[in-house]
Design a protein around this motif. Structure first.
Motif, short mmCIF file in Angstrom:
data_model
loop_
_atom_site.label_atom_id
_atom_site.label_comp_id
_atom_site.label_asym_id
_atom_site.label_seq_id
_atom_site.Cartn_x
_atom_site.Cartn_y
_atom_site.Cartn_z
N ALA A 280 18.91 20.74 35.43
CA ALA A 280 19.06 20.11 33.91
C ALA A 280 17.86 18.67 33.91
O ALA A 280 17.11 18.98 32.32
N HIS A 281 16.90 17.82 34.89
CA HIS A 281 15.98 16.80 35.02
C HIS A 281 15.18 17.99 33.79
O HIS A 281 14.62 17.66 33.37
N GLU A 282 14.41 19.28 34.68
CA GLU A 282 13.62 19.83 34.46
C GLU A 282 13.39 20.43 32.64
O GLU A 282 12.30 20.23 32.57
N PHE A 284 14.96 19.00 30.66
CA PHE A 284 15.23 17.79 29.68
C PHE A 284 13.94 17.43 29.37
O PHE A 284 13.28 17.08 28.43
N HIS A 285 13.21 17.46 30.47
CA HIS A 285 11.36 17.08 31.05
C HIS A 285 10.94 17.64 29.73
O HIS A 285 9.58 17.38 29.04
N THR A 286 11.34 18.74 28.81
CA THR A 286 10.85 19.48 28.13
C THR A 286 10.22 19.28 27.26
O THR A 286 9.35 18.99 26.19
N SER A 314 9.95 7.93 30.86
CA SER A 314 9.17 10.00 30.57
C SER A 314 10.31 10.29 32.51
O SER A 314 11.41 11.58 31.84
N GLU A 315 10.33 9.45 33.47
CA GLU A 315 10.88 10.10 34.54
C GLU A 315 12.08 9.74 34.56
O GLU A 315 13.60 10.00 35.17
N GLY A 316 12.70 8.07 33.98
CA GLY A 316 13.54 7.02 34.50
C GLY A 316 14.58 7.67 32.97
O GLY A 316 16.01 7.66 33.63
N THR A 381 9.71 4.80 40.53
CA THR A 381 9.26 4.93 38.57
C THR A 381 11.02 5.03 37.90
O THR A 381 11.18 5.13 36.91
N HIS A 382 10.93 6.66 38.96
CA HIS A 382 12.21 7.35 38.69
C HIS A 382 13.83 6.74 38.72
O HIS A 382 14.19 6.11 37.37
N LEU A 383 13.91 5.49 39.48
CA LEU A 383 14.55 4.54 39.32
C LEU A 383 14.68 3.69 38.60
O LEU A 383 15.56 3.54 38.23
#
Ligand SMILES: [Zn+2]
Length: 596
Positions: A280-282, A284-286, A314-316, A381-383
């Motif tokens: 799901a993460h990857e 959604f990055h699309t 972008s990551e969070g 940065t993700h957190l």
């Protein structure tokens, strides 16, 4: 298909031209690049690439591009670079070849020779085995620096019986698209289906002949993720999408129309929660990273790795939605409830104090670099981004009395920025302001993104009728005995072998002893440290109240540091429902709790 079993299978993929960036006069036709990638069944140490350039300029450069996140520097593995006479070349830089071509056309050939195998294989890096592998993208293909938008055609020469799954689009491609499309090859298992009229494919390269997990469940779960993401954005940013799954690989990397993911069959068989949150993460990055691009990322670059202050978004936001998508679709999640998930995030926020004191833009800028730029702090940065996005979502829900949530912010940004100019913090603030029709977003961005203030979570959770408690308590083992302060790790600088230390908290006993992130470890209590395993063994032997001598080298200076191993405190977070919550707070909480 050769009857003799040795004829390579050629798959020709015609990629038509995108918009041109260099005006061509009538007397000088546009160049056209014909790539051929050849895999020899008998040689799994690499593969060869041929580039035939029609109407080649008299002087041009070919370069290996640098990835924003993983700078694998595959120019190091280019061998036997040749141009056909009468053309000649010079290697202008590590990643750039300059070619003089007096003729009408030019022919360039080179090999990619893999580095020695690593203990585990990252799914985005090329590899070959006797039954398949991964090739293509910027690890394989050089691009025409003077005109990256020029027409590209690709032919694959593969061993007999091998297939290719890739997002390389037969209806049109440019160098940025070709270099962004890995190609999974070999004896693949493939599933093709349409979602909302758009074709999707799942291709799986197993390490063994049989598959011992439920493939129907895998495809059905991936389809649920696709539907959920499409519901958020209201459309796909691609014409065709490929999920490229590899057995015996680790990690994942997003692309504009595909993803490579290392997936172990045992994890699929046991429905390990992080399998689907990673997909799901990857996926959604699309949208959020590949098509909604953070400033100042550019399409192609062969110089140093580009850095962006916008990865908190972008990551969070992608972290937030990976969790939400799994909850909305009933897929397994790593934390049982949203409150449990938030509790886990907040524990990390207060544990690694860099998250509290460092500007999200600064943490983002260095997030793809090695340790050092954040000094003796560590931060993610993700957190930071997931927590900021969680608060912004609550802001929107509160301001609109539950009629809207952050989905609408993402839809607005997608509509206005997809494949257009990169997005920055002002654009995101403006989208939140539009969706919430409130003024609070400006204060939020000023406090947390511009000034980098520590986030006070109590008022945000209060909007959902939740009470927030943060306490620091001594870190102990299960028997309640204080744990030694081991808030230190080791790392090795790229192209170096020295073992360096990294600190995560300037209040740790290691920092108080005068050690700093980047110091080179020489010895602990007289015992030399040559490897990270040596360091790990020394750390494991420590007890609280030990006094040790750590010898480190900083610059040319070698110096001993006396470290008194103390204890440390760890955050204890509790989020509880306020019995006195108002009807509005209860209503908003119920929607939030159900991930609606
Ligand atoms: Zn990511």
């Amino acid at each position: 298909m050769g009857r003799h079993g040795i004829m390579p299978l050629t798959i020709a993929l015609l990629l038509s031209a995108g918009p041109r960036t260099i005006a061509q006069s009538a007397s000088s036709p546009s160049p056209a690049l014909h790539y051929t990638l050849h895999v020899d069944h008998a040689d799994t140490s690499g593969y060869s690439v041929t580039i035939h350039i029609d109407h080649a300029p008299h002087h041009f450069r070919l370069a290996m591009a640098t990835h924003h996140e993983y700078d694998d520097r595959y120019w190091r593995f280019v061998t036997e670079f040749q141009v056909q006479a009468p053309a000649s070349f010079t290697r202008e830089d590590s990643a750039v070849w300059a070619i003089n071509s007096p003729g009408e056309d030019a022919l360039v050939t080179y090999q990619i020779r893999f580095p020695p195998p690593a203990p585990f294989h990252f799914s985005h890096r090329p590899f070959l085995t006797g039954h398949g592998g991964l090739v293509g993208d910027l690890h394989s293909f050089m691009y025409l620096v003077e005109d990256p938008q020029t027409v590209c055609r690709l032919a694959l020469q593969l061993p007999v019986g091998w297939q290719a799954a890739t997002a390389v689009d037969t209806t049109g491609s440019t160098a940025p698209q070709l270099l962004d499309a890995p190609i999974l090859i070999g004896r693949l298992h493939r599933w093709q289906f349409a979602v909302a009229g758009t074709p999707h494919e799942v291709a799986y390269l197993p390490a063994t002949a049989t598959i011992d997990f439920d493939t129907t469940a895998l495809i059905s779960n991936i389809q649920k993720i696709i539907h959920a993401a499409n519901n958020i954005f209201g459309g796909f940013p691609y014409h065709h999408y490929s999920f490229l799954l590899e057995d015996k690989s680790a990690g994942a990397l997003e692309h504009g129309s595909s993803v490579t993911i290392g997936i172990q069959p045992s994890d699929l068989a046991s429905a390990k929660p992080d399998v689907y949150s990673q997909i799901a993460h990857e996926f959604f990055h699309t949208w959020n990273l590949m098509h909604i691009r953070p400033a100042p990322y550019t399409d192609l670059n062969y110089g140093p790795q580009q850095q962006s202050p916008g990865l908190w978004f972008s990551e969070g936001v992608t972290m937030l939605y990976a969790d939400l998508i799994c909850r909305r679709t009933g897929l397994p999640t790593e934390d049982s409830t949203r409150i449990a998930h938030l509790t886990s995030l907040l524990t990390r926020y207060y544990r690694d104090t860099g998250n509290m004191v460092l500007l999200p833009g600064k943490v983002s800028l260095v997030s793809n670099l090695q340790p050092g730029p954040l000094g003796d702090y560590s931060a993610s940065t993700h957190l930071q981004g997931e927590l900021l996005a969680t608060c912004l979502d609550i802001l929107v829900r509160d301001a609109t009395d539950g009629r809207r949530n952050f989905d609408e912010v993402m839809r607005d940004i997608y509509r206005r920025f997809s494949d257009k100019q990169p997005v920055n913090d002002n654009d995101i603030e403006s989208a939140v302001t539009t969706v919430c029709a409130c003024t609070e977003a400006h204060t939020f961005f000023e406090n947390y993104l511009s000034k980098g203030k520590q986030i006070d979570f109590a008022p945000w959770l209060g909007k959902l009728g939740l009470q927030f408690h943060h306490d620091q308590q001594p870190a102990t083992d299960r028997q309640g005995r204080p744990l030694p302060d081991t808030r230190i790790y080791s790392w090795i600088l790229r192209d170096d072998t020295s073992v360096r230390i990294g600190l995560t908290n300037p209040g740790s006993c290691w920092a108080l002893a005068g050690l700093h992130t980047g110091d080179i470890l020489a010895s602990i209590n007289g015992r030399p440290i040559h490897t990270r395993q040596d360091f790990q063994a020394a750390l494991a032997s420590l007890s609280i109240r030990d006094d040790i001598i750590v010898n480190v080298k900083r610059g040319a200076e070698m110096a001993p540091h006396n470290v008194h191993i103390g204890g440390y405190t760890t955050p204890v977070i509790a989020i509880t429902e306020d019995p006195a919550a108002s009807p509005k707070q209860r209503r908003l909480f119920e929607q939030w709790r159900q991930s609606k």
